[in-house]
Design a protein around this motif. Structure first.
Motif, short mmCIF file in Angstrom:
data_model
loop_
_atom_site.label_atom_id
_atom_site.label_comp_id
_atom_site.label_asym_id
_atom_site.label_seq_id
_atom_site.Cartn_x
_atom_site.Cartn_y
_atom_site.Cartn_z
N ARG A 154 0.90 -1.30 -0.07
CA ARG A 154 0.10 0.04 0.05
C ARG A 154 0.85 1.20 0.13
N ASN A 181 1.87 2.35 -3.80
CA ASN A 181 0.60 3.26 -4.59
C ASN A 181 -0.24 4.51 -3.45
N LEU A 226 -1.65 4.14 -0.90
CA LEU A 226 -2.97 4.04 -0.20
C LEU A 226 -2.55 4.40 1.26
N ARG A 279 -2.67 10.42 -8.79
CA ARG A 279 -3.81 9.72 -9.71
C ARG A 279 -3.30 9.19 -10.70
N ARG A 320 -0.96 6.25 -10.23
CA ARG A 320 -2.04 5.05 -9.66
C ARG A 320 -2.41 4.24 -11.05
N ARG A 321 -2.62 4.58 -11.97
CA ARG A 321 -3.24 4.14 -13.29
C ARG A 321 -2.11 3.12 -13.68
N MET A 341 -4.13 -2.86 -8.79
CA MET A 341 -4.21 -3.73 -7.43
C MET A 341 -5.51 -4.85 -7.37
N PHE A 360 -7.16 -7.53 -4.40
CA PHE A 360 -7.33 -7.52 -3.21
C PHE A 360 -7.72 -8.87 -2.66
N ALA A 390 -12.68 -6.87 -2.95
CA ALA A 390 -13.03 -5.54 -3.00
C ALA A 390 -13.76 -4.88 -4.14
N GLY A 402 -12.18 0.39 -13.66
CA GLY A 402 -10.73 0.39 -13.73
C GLY A 402 -10.14 1.48 -14.80
N GLY A 428 -9.51 6.20 -13.63
CA GLY A 428 -8.32 7.21 -13.66
C GLY A 428 -8.32 7.83 -15.02
#
Lengths: 272, 271
Positions: free
Chosen positions: A46, A49, A51, A75, A78-79, A83, A85, A89, A103, A106
């Motif tokens: 985490r 990226n 988080l 942002r 992050r693209r 991720m 989970f 999630a 997805g 972004g």
């Protein structure tokens, strides 16, 4: 490709989750992070990226210092990091297609996403990915109508629709049965190979990690204590990672005599 | 410690002795308070009126029946006003309640130090004033009529809806929000994709529940001049036209039953 430098994370509660972790992941490499609960695996992933905001150290993705980015640039960064989970999630009340298309958030502006008017090319790609993870017929179902394995495949499709350069995968199989776990791991590794993606996968299941990945990093109390090939995971190494335990113990037969030692790999892979 | 050793046997009790004593003292204090309060009330009551009550009640009841059915014709219009006050008031409250709830919820507020207390203050001040009192104020500000009723209902409902909604927002599953954030989505997109779908059933339930309450509250707003069936009620009471009052009660009861049935059905459909 991804370079983590002296990463430190201290939570406001005072717990230090990471104590100067340094890690380099070359393009296309699939790497498993193993370690006991609380070793800092999830925190590390985490922090990549952001988080979770790291306390000190740097995360460099394709030459860009992610830790120094402002909100908008973060942002965009992050693209490039998909991720996946542990508990999938997914947004349960949205359909499979909406979950996969999220997805693209972004890349797509607010009103387009509000009216679900994603560009046709994105929708086309979403269909291709759903084909690839064999969920095409489910695209109009609500996410909470799917089984665990199906949900995780939706999660994988969502991450891939971002068109990422690296996958950050947090315990992908912890909520799945042994067979589905292997299928999901196989799918993730195949997709990484097809798309030449690097992947950082947190795992509890050492056996499963050995079966599928080329490099294993052992984390203990926020420090890397092992970094090497799966073959190097000797009982001594496992003891350094997890602590004292009889790693060679075998199941005892009814008469008390030891049964034929099974192949270690298979035995461990069966345990989930 | 609830476990004691007595003659080598471990005795377990639910509470330690000191705690047990405190519990008993609490009950004793509560009982004494009730007795004392009752004496205070009794001293301030004119008992002649109370002994008289059954006869008075029976007398009033006798004058209330039979209801004046013919009066119904004049009631449809104010009843329609009442329903409109409740419905439009609820709708008008939903619009500001959503952003206020987002500002008040701990997991969505932009600033827990500055913005959240302000949002909570808005919620509390809206909730602490009854719609009848809001109507009283508004009738003197914007004049008597339906509009004052609508605004009164809306002002009272904002706090109610925002409070329940922000509690729902605070209870959502964090994982999807994390996942949406990880895709590189902006703040507004995280709210619409990650949070909104999770609280939508709660939001719909709260809205219908509040509408149901507002139907009941709007029936009395006419007492202070804010339109609706309450106006007729007041004028009927003023001229001691008890059969008309009965008729109004019957209509209000029917409306409330219908609104309750609707809200129950809507909530059932959503969950």
């Amino acid at each position: 490709m991804l370079c983590v430098e002296r990463l430190v994370k201290q939570y406001p509660t005072g717990d230090t989750a990471l104590r100067g972790v340094a890690l380099e992941v070359p393009a296309g490499q699939v790497l498993a992070l193993i370690g006991p609960s609380g070793a800092g695996k999830s925190t590390l992933i985490r922090c990549v990226n952001r988080l979770v905001e790291p306390t000190a150290g740097r995360v460099v993705l394709e030459g860009e210092d992610v830790t120094a980015l402002g909100p908008a640039a973060l942002r965009r960064a992050r693209r490039r990091m998909g991720m996946i989970f542990q508990e999938f999630a997914l947004v349960e009340r949205l359909s499979v297609m909406e979950n996969v298309l999220s997805g693209r958030l972004g890349y797509v502006g607010f009103w387009r996403s509000w009216f679900r008017r994603f560009p046709p090319a994105d929708v086309e790609e979403a269909f291709r990915l759903l084909d690839r993870v064999e969920l095409t017929e489910c695209c109009d179902k609500r996410a909470d109508a799917l089984s665990g394995g199906q949900r995780q495949r939706v999660g994988i499709a969502r991450a891939l629709l971002q068109n990422p350069r690296i996958l950050l995968v947090d315990e992908p199989t912890a909520s799945l049965d042994p067979k589905t776990s292997r299928q999901i791991m196989r799918l993730i590794c195949e997709l990484c190979r097809e798309r030449k993606l690097a992947a950082l996968i947190n795992m509890h299941d050492v056996g499963l990690a050995r079966l599928f990945v080329e490099r294993i990093v052992g984390l203990r109390q926020g420090t890397i204590v092992y970094d090497g090939s799966p073959d190097g995971l000797t009982p001594e190494v496992l003891t350094t990672i997890y602590g004292e335990e009889d790693w060679a113990e075998r199941r005892r037969g009814p008469g008390g005599e030891e049964e034929e030692p099974e192949v270690d790999e298979q035995r461990l892979a069966g345990l989930t | 410690m609830p476990v004691r050793h007595a003659a080598g046997v471990r005795v377990w009790q639910r509470r330690a002795r000191r705690r047990q004593l405190l519990v008993w003292l609490g009950w004793l204090a509560g009982t004494l308070l009730i007795v004392a309060s009752w004496q205070g009330i009794a001293a301030n009551t004119m008992w002649n009126f109370v002994w008289d009550a059954p006869a008075q009640g029976a007398d009033l009841l006798a004058r209330m029946v039979p209801p004046r059915w013919a009066y119904t014709g004049r009631l449809w219009r104010p009843l329609w006003d009442t329903i409109n006050i409740a419905t439009l008031g609820t709708l008008a409250a939903l619009v500001p309640a959503v952003p206020i709830a987002l500002l008040a919820a701990r997991n969505t507020t932009p600033s827990a130090v500055l913005v959240r207390p302000a949002a909570l203050l808005l919620i509390v001040s809206s909730r602490s004033i009854n719609s009848l009192i809001w109507a009283l104020l508004l009738v003197s500000i914007i004049g008597p009529g339906v509009l004052a009723g609508i605004v009164a209902i809306a002002l009272r409902s904002i706090g109610f809806v925002a409070k329940l909604l922000y509690e729902a927002i605070e209870e959502i599953d964090r994982a999807p929000v994390e996942a949406i954030t990880a895709t590189g989505a902006g703040r507004a997109q995280v709210v619409t994709f990650g949070i909104a779908p999770q609280v939508l059933p709660a939001f719909a339930g709260i809205s219908v529940f509040r509408w149901d309450i507002n139907i009941r509250e709007s029936t009395v707003l006419g007492l202070v001049g804010a339109g609706g069936i309450g106006l007729e009620l007041q004028s009927s009471v003023n001229v001691l036209a008890w059969p008309q009052v009965t008729m109004i009660f019957i209509l209000i009861l029917a409306t409330v039953v219908v609104s309750e049935a609707i809200s129950a059905r809507v909530r059932h459909a959503i969950i």
